[in-house]
Scaffold this motif. Structure first.
Motif, PDB file in Angstrom:
ATOM      1  N   LYS A  28      -5.741  58.046 -20.236  1.00 38.33           N
ATOM      2  CA  LYS A  28      -5.344  57.491 -19.034  1.00 38.33           C
ATOM      3  C   LYS A  28      -6.248  58.103 -18.031  1.00 38.33           C
ATOM      4  N   GLN A  54      -9.023  59.499 -17.836  1.00 36.61           N
ATOM      5  CA  GLN A  54     -10.285  59.190 -17.894  1.00 36.61           C
ATOM      6  C   GLN A  54     -10.739  57.770 -17.755  1.00 36.61           C
ATOM      7  N   GLY A  55      -9.681  56.903 -17.649  1.00 38.49           N
ATOM      8  CA  GLY A  55      -9.737  55.542 -17.614  1.00 38.49           C
ATOM      9  C   GLY A  55     -10.064  54.582 -18.656  1.00 38.49           C
ATOM     10  N   GLY A 105      -4.840  51.898 -20.660  1.00 44.24           N
ATOM     11  CA  GLY A 105      -3.849  51.606 -19.441  1.00 44.24           C
ATOM     12  C   GLY A 105      -2.746  51.134 -19.995  1.00 44.24           C
ATOM     13  N   VAL A 135      -9.047  49.879 -21.764  1.00 41.14           N
ATOM     14  CA  VAL A 135      -9.512  49.249 -20.782  1.00 41.14           C
ATOM     15  C   VAL A 135     -10.919  48.848 -21.008  1.00 41.14           C
ATOM     16  N   HIS A 178      -4.710  55.650 -12.407  1.00 39.05           N
ATOM     17  CA  HIS A 178      -4.588  55.087 -13.882  1.00 39.05           C
ATOM     18  C   HIS A 178      -4.517  53.570 -13.656  1.00 39.05           C
ATOM     19  N   TYR A 179      -5.118  53.016 -14.857  1.00 37.16           N
ATOM     20  CA  TYR A 179      -5.076  51.557 -14.890  1.00 37.16           C
ATOM     21  C   TYR A 179      -3.876  50.839 -15.669  1.00 37.16           C
ATOM     22  N   TRP A 234      -7.020  43.941 -15.259  1.00 39.14           N
ATOM     23  CA  TRP A 234      -6.869  45.650 -15.216  1.00 39.14           C
ATOM     24  C   TRP A 234      -6.874  45.887 -13.865  1.00 39.14           C
ATOM     25  N   ARG A 269      -6.314  49.409 -10.972  1.00 35.94           N
ATOM     26  CA  ARG A 269      -6.052  50.737 -10.805  1.00 35.94           C
ATOM     27  C   ARG A 269      -5.030  50.994  -9.810  1.00 35.94           C
TER      28      ARG A 269
END
Length: 107
Positions: free
Chosen positions: A26, A28-29, A32, A42, A95-96, A104, A106
């Motif tokens: 999460k 690190q993207g 999500g 994501v 976090h997404y 999606w 943020r």
């Protein structure tokens, strides 16, 4: 309803086995929270490690949702929606998560 919330809280505590890896993904993207109560990649082309993490986390969640649904006369989809609301509250800044339309965003 009180029992349901206790069970939902217990679910999040029991998911700690995946928490470090999930938290890293999460942060690190890479993954999500979806609007159905599960997690998803994501990116459109996730690594095998991310796919494995998502599959493992979602399998645990699905099992928990089924148990909660049966004991409270709900569907697993209803439990997932309730879990989504709790997950969004806990989602950290940056976090997404998916909005209601499935896009999606943020936090």
């Amino acid at each position: 309803m009180k029992k349901f919330l206790v069970l939902l809280f217990a679910f999040f505590i029991s998911a700690q086995a995946f928490a470090l890896d999930l938290q890293q993904a999460k942060s690190q993207g890479l993954v999500g929270e979806t609007n159905t109560g599960y997690v998803a990649a994501v990116t459109s082309n996730p690594s095998p490690e991310v796919r494995k993490l998502v599959t493992g986390v979602n399998a645990l969640r699905k099992d928990r949702y089924k148990k909660i649904a049966v004991s409270h006369g709900l569907t697993t989809a209803e439990v997932g929606k309730l879990a989504y609301k709790k997950a969004i509250e806990k989602t950290e800044s940056g976090h997404y998560y998916q909005n209601a339309a499935g896009k999606w965003v943020r936090k």
